[in-house]
Design a protein around this motif. Structure first.
Motif, PDB file in Angstrom:
ATOM      1  N   SER B  54     -11.407  26.144  20.437  1.00 53.02           N
ATOM      2  CA  SER B  54      -9.895  25.919  20.032  1.00 53.02           C
ATOM      3  C   SER B  54      -9.952  27.353  19.829  1.00 53.02           C
ATOM      4  N   GLY B  55      -8.208  28.280  20.510  1.00 52.78           N
ATOM      5  CA  GLY B  55      -7.922  29.377  19.645  1.00 52.78           C
ATOM      6  C   GLY B  55      -7.448  29.331  18.323  1.00 52.78           C
ATOM      7  N   ASP B  56      -6.269  29.731  18.397  1.00 47.85           N
ATOM      8  CA  ASP B  56      -5.714  29.846  16.813  1.00 47.85           C
ATOM      9  C   ASP B  56      -3.390  29.268  17.367  1.00 47.85           C
ATOM     10  N   TYR B  57      -3.865  29.139  18.862  1.00 54.89           N
ATOM     11  CA  TYR B  57      -2.628  27.550  18.931  1.00 54.89           C
ATOM     12  C   TYR B  57      -3.101  26.969  19.791  1.00 54.89           C
ATOM     13  N   LEU B  58      -4.307  26.267  20.255  1.00 53.80           N
ATOM     14  CA  LEU B  58      -4.223  25.798  20.544  1.00 53.80           C
ATOM     15  C   LEU B  58      -6.618  25.000  20.205  1.00 53.80           C
ATOM     16  N   LEU B 110       8.409  15.965  29.564  1.00 52.00           N
ATOM     17  CA  LEU B 110       7.632  15.458  29.006  1.00 52.00           C
ATOM     18  C   LEU B 110       6.146  15.327  28.666  1.00 52.00           C
ATOM     19  N   MET B 111       6.013  15.015  29.856  1.00 48.76           N
ATOM     20  CA  MET B 111       4.607  15.063  29.649  1.00 48.76           C
ATOM     21  C   MET B 111       3.849  16.378  28.911  1.00 48.76           C
ATOM     22  N   PHE B 112       4.281  18.002  29.290  1.00 48.09           N
ATOM     23  CA  PHE B 112       3.511  18.622  28.661  1.00 48.09           C
ATOM     24  C   PHE B 112       3.820  18.787  27.418  1.00 48.09           C
ATOM     25  N   ALA B 113       5.664  18.467  26.945  1.00 42.02           N
ATOM     26  CA  ALA B 113       5.506  18.298  25.570  1.00 42.02           C
ATOM     27  C   ALA B 113       4.239  17.484  25.098  1.00 42.02           C
ATOM     28  N   MET B 114       4.700  16.276  25.239  1.00 39.21           N
ATOM     29  CA  MET B 114       3.468  15.607  24.285  1.00 39.21           C
ATOM     30  C   MET B 114       2.152  16.266  24.528  1.00 39.21           C
ATOM     31  N   ASN B 115       1.158  16.606  25.701  1.00 38.82           N
ATOM     32  CA  ASN B 115       0.319  17.388  25.574  1.00 38.82           C
ATOM     33  C   ASN B 115      -0.098  18.435  25.176  1.00 38.82           C
ATOM     34  N   LEU B 116       1.072  19.431  24.896  1.00 38.79           N
ATOM     35  CA  LEU B 116       0.694  20.309  23.947  1.00 38.79           C
ATOM     36  C   LEU B 116       1.115  19.743  22.397  1.00 38.79           C
ATOM     37  N   ASN B 121      -2.546  23.753  17.558  1.00 40.68           N
ATOM     38  CA  ASN B 121      -3.660  23.717  16.408  1.00 40.68           C
ATOM     39  C   ASN B 121      -2.547  24.467  15.131  1.00 40.68           C
ATOM     40  N   ASN B 122      -1.018  24.680  15.257  1.00 36.40           N
ATOM     41  CA  ASN B 122      -0.840  25.605  14.364  1.00 36.40           C
ATOM     42  C   ASN B 122       0.709  23.972  14.226  1.00 36.40           C
ATOM     43  N   ILE B 123       0.810  23.424  12.773  1.00 36.36           N
ATOM     44  CA  ILE B 123       1.850  23.017  12.925  1.00 36.36           C
ATOM     45  C   ILE B 123       3.609  23.351  13.208  1.00 36.36           C
ATOM     46  N   GLY B 124       3.399  24.384  13.471  1.00 36.04           N
ATOM     47  CA  GLY B 124       4.563  25.055  13.817  1.00 36.04           C
ATOM     48  C   GLY B 124       5.033  24.734  15.679  1.00 36.04           C
ATOM     49  N   LEU B 125       4.196  24.635  16.159  1.00 35.84           N
ATOM     50  CA  LEU B 125       4.334  24.739  17.199  1.00 35.84           C
ATOM     51  C   LEU B 125       4.277  22.933  18.167  1.00 35.84           C
ATOM     52  N   MET B 126       3.232  22.094  16.994  1.00 37.77           N
ATOM     53  CA  MET B 126       3.173  21.243  17.058  1.00 37.77           C
ATOM     54  C   MET B 126       4.732  20.075  17.124  1.00 37.77           C
ATOM     55  N   ALA B 129       6.687  21.133  19.941  1.00 39.21           N
ATOM     56  CA  ALA B 129       6.304  20.082  20.802  1.00 39.21           C
ATOM     57  C   ALA B 129       7.074  18.910  20.633  1.00 39.21           C
ATOM     58  N   ILE B 130       6.863  18.189  20.006  1.00 41.41           N
ATOM     59  CA  ILE B 130       7.801  17.237  19.449  1.00 41.41           C
ATOM     60  C   ILE B 130       9.385  17.353  19.592  1.00 41.41           C
ATOM     61  N   GLU B 131       9.708  18.482  19.230  1.00 39.31           N
ATOM     62  CA  GLU B 131      11.306  18.408  19.372  1.00 39.31           C
ATOM     63  C   GLU B 131      11.738  18.327  20.898  1.00 39.31           C
ATOM     64  N   ILE B 132      10.772  19.219  22.096  1.00 38.93           N
ATOM     65  CA  ILE B 132      10.782  19.220  23.424  1.00 38.93           C
ATOM     66  C   ILE B 132      10.783  17.608  23.985  1.00 38.93           C
ATOM     67  N   ALA B 133       9.611  16.672  22.931  1.00 34.37           N
ATOM     68  CA  ALA B 133       9.780  15.891  23.783  1.00 34.37           C
ATOM     69  C   ALA B 133      11.150  15.205  23.423  1.00 34.37           C
ATOM     70  N   THR B 134      11.540  14.749  22.259  1.00 38.24           N
ATOM     71  CA  THR B 134      12.501  14.109  22.310  1.00 38.24           C
ATOM     72  C   THR B 134      13.776  14.664  22.425  1.00 38.24           C
ATOM     73  N   LEU B 135      13.952  15.429  22.719  1.00 39.37           N
ATOM     74  CA  LEU B 135      15.403  16.045  23.494  1.00 39.37           C
ATOM     75  C   LEU B 135      15.253  15.715  25.088  1.00 39.37           C
ATOM     76  N   THR B 136      13.874  16.043  26.044  1.00 41.14           N
ATOM     77  CA  THR B 136      13.379  15.137  27.084  1.00 41.14           C
ATOM     78  C   THR B 136      13.839  13.835  26.824  1.00 41.14           C
ATOM     79  N   THR B 137      13.699  13.009  26.360  1.00 43.75           N
ATOM     80  CA  THR B 137      13.796  11.749  26.189  1.00 43.75           C
ATOM     81  C   THR B 137      15.342  11.152  25.937  1.00 43.75           C
ATOM     82  N   VAL B 138      15.732  12.460  25.450  1.00 47.55           N
ATOM     83  CA  VAL B 138      17.309  11.639  24.951  1.00 47.55           C
ATOM     84  C   VAL B 138      18.064  11.640  26.291  1.00 47.55           C
TER      85      VAL B 138
END
Lengths: 220, 479
Positions: B54-58, B110-116, B121-126, B129-138
């Motif tokens: 695991s790194g600083d981001y994943l 959407l798959m990318f966003a959910m996997n991300l 490993n970063n609460i900001g990045l998480m 990713a959830i925001e991207i997933a929301t927008l694509t599903t909208v």
């Protein structure tokens, strides 16, 4: 020097809350959009001040985006949409202006009580910033729920985002999120304006969300 | 730079999205969509064999491995279902070919966003990713461009963004709490660093942060007072998206919530997150169970059933302890598999009958036996009848609660029974009796449907020991 740093930040964040209140009682779309432009302008100043104080040059980018995009481009685009749709009439509000203002005051009091109490040990600048930004977020929410018009709901959402940007820049040294959240507010604005408004217009000849309610799945 | 499985899980969907956005033609893109989803699934499985650092981001740990394998598996089977579903939609002209390109690209984004979101490993990045997933599903919910679809997408957009905004505020507060201990900059948002220092964070700030996070991500989980977007979004979007929403996206939001629950549990002075989650879970479960009775739209009915089950899962994780956590994990897995199977069946049924109205769908076991019996099996499973997998997990949730809080268990059991009644009331007319109305031919894909049901059936009778020990590890991790 510290006194000045604090006072200017305080002034700008406080003005943001004040402008949120002004947004609450606008009953014309054009006026609402102009006030939102002022909201974004004050945000840009506030972020720039934080960039100067924290010596964090990357925050100037955030400030520039707020200035160019939120204070100029989006309001102009919304103006054009409204003219083209011919909806520059009064906004239908769900709640009257009086109750909305009272609710707003209650929300600001609430955010002060909550945030000032829990952040007693943080440095005063970040503390006040957080309390003000929560107020802006809650007032943005209030704007969204007290309006029926899709355009004013979008404006409510964008003021809410302004509050988040204020919080994120106030939290000293916060990584990543500033740039990315700004990029996202851009994306959201694009999606909203580009797709939803035009699609809604295409189908309904109105952007009044109440008209949408008629088509709700189970009330046919 | 050597490419490991971790990068592959993210890179494959992203690359596929770019390719699918550029390629015309439905036949080819649907196959590519399936291929990309399969490759992502294989990459996810390989995480078990060779665990990347695991790194600083994943980050890869026992908790998110379970989620990521479940997500990529259901994403793969849904892409198989989607190929036949979308084919039919193009045939009847409900979906323009131009939109299909967009649809497939969005599916992979959407798959990318959910996997991300799961690997971050970063609460900001998480959050991002959830925001991207929301927008694509909208965008995907509104793809039919009918009145109902637009209204559903708008409602989802507004409520989803508000939830997401509250979650960001909560994330900022967590950073503020971590800053005095860890110091400014990147590390105050890195999950693995946060966990180590959590005990020293300011408890008051953490408490407020958790309330925001619970409300924010709770909106995306579909918990009761904040669930209003969920039935509309499920009913009006394309059915593969309903399956992905119910089976996966709700889990991803739940995962985010669980991460912060772990953080709070590590701080002795902070409030216990359990009772809050238990309350919201119970309300969701009982409320949704009652709402099942008066539904007229078949997809809305199963959307309410999703709220009910997310309530049970959040309840189980709220109770905490190794047994309840184990039950919650098992229930989440079983629910994802069963609910997506139900939506596979419902999607084809709605195509065959040309309607989603429950009143117009009758006697399916006579007119289209395979789909009809598939749905019957799915509903039997989701209602929690033995010997299927959901019975096992629900039994574990209820019995483990009985030992500690008998009253709560009684309410929960009542909710489950009420939901069972509601589902069977409808199932009776949908599946049995004289078929009415026209029946259009369809090229249904039965494989994903019955594959999911088979897994759920086997899991009800026999759980492989490796799976059990894996889940037990995760349950201990969740505290």
């Amino acid at each position: 020097m510290h006194g000045l740093v604090f006072d200017v930040a305080h002034l700008l964040a406080g003005s943001l809350v004040l402008i949120s209140f002004i947004e609450l009682y606008q009953d014309r779309l054009f006026a609402l959009i102009n006030i939102f432009a002022a909201h974004a302008l004050v945000l840009a100043l506030s972020v720039a001040w934080q960039a100067y104080v924290q010596e964090a040059p990357h925050l100037y980018i955030t400030a520039a985006i707020a200035l160019v995009f939120k204070a100029v481009v989006i309001p102009m685009a919304l103006h054009r949409i409204i003219v083209r749709l011919g909806i520059h009439r009064e906004i239908e509000t769900v709640v009257g202006i009086g109750p909305a203002m009272l609710l707003g005051m209650g929300l600001v009091a609430l955010s002060m009580v909550v945030m000032l109490r829990v952040t007693a040990e943080a440095d005063p600048l970040a503390r006040e910033d957080l309390a003000f930004s929560l107020s802006v977020v809650l007032l943005g929410l209030l704007l969204m729920v007290t309006r029926r018009n899709a355009v004013s709901q979008v404006i409510g959402f964008m003021s809410l985002e302004n509050g988040l940007v204020l919080a994120a820049t106030g939290a000293k040294g916060m990584p990543l999120v500033v740039e990315i959240s700004v990029a996202f507010s851009v994306l959201i604005a694009f999606i909203v304006i580009g797709i939803f408004l035009f699609r809604i217009r295409e189908r309904f000849d109105t952007v009044d969300v109440q008209a949408l309610d008629r088509f709700r799945g189970e009330r046919k | 730079m050597n490419l490991n499985a971790l990068d592959a899980v993210l890179a494959i969907p992203l690359f596929a999205a770019a390719v699918l956005a550029a390629l015309p033609g439905y036949q080819l893109t649907a196959k590519l969509n399936v291929l990309a989803s399969l490759l992502t699934f294989l990459a996810a499985i390989s995480l078990f064999v060779i665990e990347p650092r695991s790194g600083d981001y994943l980050l890869v740990d026992d908790l998110n491995k379970v989620f990521i394998v479940l997500t990529t598996f259901v994403a793969f089977t849904t892409s198989v279902f989607s190929a036949s579903y979308i084919g039919h939609e193009i045939e009847i002209g409900r979906l323009k070919p131009a939109y299909v390109r967009f649809y497939h690209a969005m599916y992979q984004v959407l798959m990318f966003a959910m996997n991300l979101a799961l690997l971050a490993n970063n609460i900001g990045l998480m959050w991002v990713a959830i925001e991207i997933a929301t927008l694509t599903t909208v965008l995907m919910v509104g793809i039919y461009r009918t009145h109902e679809a637009l209204e559903a997408a708008w409602k989802y957009f507004i409520l989803g963004s508000v939830g997401i905004a509250l979650a960001l505020f909560g994330t900022i507060l967590v950073y503020m709490a971590a800053k005095p201990v860890i110091g400014e900059g990147l590390y105050a948002m890195v999950w693995t660093v946060l966990v180590v220092h959590a005990a020293k964070f300011d408890p008051a700030l953490l408490n407020v942060a958790f309330v925001f996070l619970l409300l924010g991500y709770g909106t995306k989980v579909g918990l009761a007072p904040l669930h209003a977007w969920l039935p509309d979004a499920h009913a009006e979007g394309p059915t593969p998206i309903s399956a992905v929403l119910s089976g996966l996206l709700l889990n991803v939001a739940l995962y985010a919530l669980l991460r912060f629950k772990i953080l709070l549990a590590l701080n002795p002075a902070a409030i216990a997150p359990g009772p809050l989650m238990v309350t919201m879970g119970l309300i969701s479960c009982v409320f949704a169970a009652f709402m099942l009775y008066r539904r007229r739209d078949i997809k809305r009915m199963f959307a309410y059933s999703s709220i009910e089950h997310m309530g049970i899962i959040v309840f189980a994780f709220g109770m905490g302890g190794p047994l309840a956590n184990f039950a919650g994990l098992l229930h989440m897995t079983m629910h994802s598999l069963t609910k997506s199977a139900i939506f596979f069946a419902v999607g084809h049924i709605a195509q065959v009958k040309g309607t989603q109205k429950i009143a117009d769908i009758t006697g399916l076991t006579v007119s289209t036996p395979l789909l009809g019996w598939g749905l019957v099996l799915g509903v039997v499973a989701i209602a929690g009848l033995p010997p299927l997998g959901i019975f096992m997990s629900e039994f574990l949730v209820v019995s483990s609660t009985f030992a500690r809080q008998p009253w709560l268990a009684t309410i929960l059991a009542l909710g489950i029974l009420i939901a069972l009644g509601g589902l069977f009331l409808r199932l009776n007319t949908i599946a049995f009796g004289e078929p009415r109305g026209s029946t259009a031919p369809t090229h249904a894909s039965y494989v994903p449907l019955f594959a999911h049901l088979a897994i759920v059936f086997v899991a009800g009778i026999y759980l492989p020991p490796t799976l059990v020990s894996g889940f037990q590890n995760v349950a201990r991790l969740l505290g």
